[in-house]
Design a protein around this motif. Structure first.
Motif, PDB file in Angstrom:
ATOM      1  N   ARG A 209       0.866  -1.174   0.000  1.00 22.23           N
ATOM      2  CA  ARG A 209       0.000   0.000   0.000  1.00 22.23           C
ATOM      3  C   ARG A 209       0.905   1.227   0.000  1.00 22.23           C
ATOM      4  O   ARG A 209       1.610   1.475   0.973  1.00 22.23           O
ATOM      5  CB  ARG A 209      -0.905  -0.004   1.227  1.00 22.23           C
ATOM      6  N   THR A 218      -7.851  11.006  -9.677  1.00 21.86           N
ATOM      7  CA  THR A 218      -7.631   9.723 -10.354  1.00 21.86           C
ATOM      8  C   THR A 218      -8.045   9.771 -11.820  1.00 21.86           C
ATOM      9  O   THR A 218      -7.505   9.016 -12.637  1.00 21.86           O
ATOM     10  CB  THR A 218      -8.418   8.607  -9.652  1.00 21.86           C
ATOM     11  N   SER A 257      -3.333   0.059  -8.814  1.00 21.76           N
ATOM     12  CA  SER A 257      -4.725   0.498  -8.815  1.00 21.76           C
ATOM     13  C   SER A 257      -4.912   1.523  -7.708  1.00 21.76           C
ATOM     14  O   SER A 257      -4.254   1.462  -6.661  1.00 21.76           O
ATOM     15  CB  SER A 257      -5.685  -0.681  -8.623  1.00 21.76           C
ATOM     16  N   GLN A 259      -6.715   3.455  -4.695  1.00 16.48           N
ATOM     17  CA  GLN A 259      -7.605   3.205  -3.574  1.00 16.48           C
ATOM     18  C   GLN A 259      -7.628   4.459  -2.702  1.00 16.48           C
ATOM     19  O   GLN A 259      -6.716   5.291  -2.763  1.00 16.48           O
ATOM     20  CB  GLN A 259      -7.115   2.006  -2.747  1.00 16.48           C
ATOM     21  N   ARG A 264      -2.643   0.619  -4.440  1.00 17.29           N
ATOM     22  CA  ARG A 264      -2.327  -0.795  -4.260  1.00 17.29           C
ATOM     23  C   ARG A 264      -1.330  -1.189  -5.344  1.00 17.29           C
ATOM     24  O   ARG A 264      -1.593  -1.026  -6.541  1.00 17.29           O
ATOM     25  CB  ARG A 264      -3.585  -1.652  -4.373  1.00 17.29           C
TER      26      ARG A 264
END
Length: 508
Positions: A209, A218, A257, A259, A264
């Protein structure tokens, strides 16, 4: 910011309010407990008389403090100062993060920066409170913690992967920095929800993380990564970015990805010694160490009723969205050569040309993306046989690859923007836009305005911004460029506005 220049009142105010924006920018050392924390640590705020503030975790460790086991200060996002500053200390920190000391020792770091070891040590100790060896030791301790908590690797293998000289040095460092043995740390991590442990039996595979400061746009990063993905070495599917990259000891495949509060990152490493530099490069690629609230505030981005407070929705005024990032790169040589290939053609056409080059000359590997980007040496030798387009452009790309392969052009994060830009402009086929774009992304330079870019100019026209008078946006003109780029692309319908990702905080 030097060790003597930290503003006590400002730092104490951040600690009192547990302001996570300052995590990684300084550390709180508490004399009565012998512990150092990140500013947002949930523990009771210590009394003024009992605290001092340190610019780096290494400085705190050098002064005899151990890391808080509650807030994990070494897991905070990196300091944005290493991008804003262009001095020797900042450039050294970028190279230390990439593992230069582990590979070449202090002599290698000093030689890369062009300074003597003595002068380098003096400057780092004055500016950051610790010399290069102590800074590298803190870096190794962080790598060791990641491996202890997220893998089932034997401790002896972790010591080797984190570049400790011996098992004893590894054990002593972990105990000194974290106040627990490596075995106890692993036992505690199994009871903690903070980390995503990887099941036994998957050597070389890690799930981490990677924290960032909120908010995060994003939508912008999603478009950038997906639009520039090169078939064969990159893949964007179902919100996951996958690609291959060369590492100091081999290669790796990464899956990323977004989060809330973290990215992640699934890393498949050929050599575990490449963990730290791979993480550093991923953070650089996504600009995860930026201070978006500080940047947005300077650019006047916030809610209409509170210009100093970023919102997760589009704001009044210029219509910018908070939390935008300036994408970096995973390899400077790849960035330059791909940028040269893409000159004066569309992003999609550039992807087609680069994919052809990767397919013909890239090294095949196992995994979801089958090839690595070709080395500069390979492109210098065989690029003319594969590349198509105007002969002058092909010749310029091959010549640039040869300059990189021969060491005439050096592309690493420890260079100054002025020196790198000068060397890039000396290449045939590289003009001001290419030099600025490559410098901005390879060095994470926050203050480069791409004012000759057609799309940026279109965005400025729509936002009502005069590109001839941009001094008020300094030192964040790279971020202004991204906002203007995004504004124009949204108008074209090339990307859909998405809210910045800003939800409940999570820690690594």
């Amino acid at each position: 910011m030097t060790i003597t220049a930290l503003d006590f009142e400002g730092c104490y105010r951040a600690v009192s309010t547990r302001d996570s924006r300052f995590d990684g920018q300084f550390f709180t050392a508490v004399r009565t407990t012998g512990i150092y924390c990140r500013p947002s640590c949930p523990a009771i705020t210590p009394k003024r008389a009992n605290v001092s503030f340190m610019p780096t975790a290494a400085a705190a460790q050098q002064a005899g403090y151990r890391a808080c086991r509650r807030c994990l200060p070494d897991a905070a996002p990196g300091s944005p100062l290493w991008n804003v500053r262009a001095d020797l200390a900042a450039r050294a920190m970028r190279l230390i993060g990439d593992g230069v000391i582990e590979r070449g020792g202090v002599p290698g770091l000093a030689a890369t920066l062009g300074y003597s070891q003595r002068q380098l040590t003096r400057v780092l100790t004055t500016e950051l409170g610790a010399g290069p060896l102590a800074l590298a030791r803190a870096h190794r301790a962080h790598t060791a913690r990641l491996l202890i908590q997220t893998t089932e690797m034997p401790m002896s293998d972790i010591a080797f992967a984190a570049d400790f000289a011996s098992i004893r040095q590894f054990n002593d460092t972990v105990r000194e920095v974290f106040a627990v043995s490596p075995t106890t740390m692993r036992t505690e991590s199994r009871r903690s929800p903070r980390t995503d442990a990887v099941a036994p039996g998957t050597p070389g595979l890690l799930t981490l993380r990677l924290p960032y400061r909120e908010p995060l746009d994003t939508g912008w990063l999603t478009w950038f990564l997906s639009a520039h993905a090169v078939p064969g070495m990159e893949l964007w599917a179902d919100g996951v970015y996958t690609r291959s990259l060369r590492t100091p000891h081999g290669h790796a495949t990464i899956r990323l990805s977004f989060q809330p509060g973290h990215v992640r990152a699934e890393l498949a490493l050929r050599d575990m010694r490449d963990l730290a530099p791979t993480v550093a490069r991923v953070r650089h690629l996504l600009d995860l160490d930026a201070d978006p609230m500080g940047i947005d505030g300077a650019l006047g981005i916030g809610r209409a009723d509170d210009a100093a407070t970023p919102s997760s929705e589009a704001i009044a005024g210029h219509g910018f969205t908070p939390g935008i990032r300036v994408p970096g790169c995973l390899a400077g040589s790849e960035l330059l050569l791909c940028t040269m290939i893409g000159q004066q053609i569309s992003v999609r056409a550039a992807g087609t040309h680069i994919a052809r080059l990767v397919d013909a000359l890239g090294e095949p590997i196992d995994g979801p993306v089958p090839r690595l980007f070709p080395t500069a040496e390979t492109i210098a030798e065989h690029g003319a046989e594969v590349l198509t387009g105007p002969a002058r452009r092909v010749s310029a790309i091959v010549a640039a690859a040869r300059a990189i392969a021969d060491g005439e052009l050096v592309l690493h994060s420890g260079r100054t923007a002025d020196d790198l830009r000068r060397d890039l402009l000396a290449l045939d086929g590289v003009g001001p836009w290419t030099a600025d774009y490559v410098t901005m992304r390879s060095l994470a330079d926050p203050d480069i305005l791409l004012d000759t870019d057609l799309v940026v100019r279109q965005g400025a026209a729509r936002a009502g911004i005069d590109l001839g008078d941009t001094t008020r946006w300094a030192p964040w003109r790279s971020y202004l460029s991204m906002h203007l780029w995004k504004t124009a692309l949204e108008h074209r319908g090339a990307l859909v506005r998405e809210p910045a990702l800003q939800e409940a905080k999570t820690h690594d």
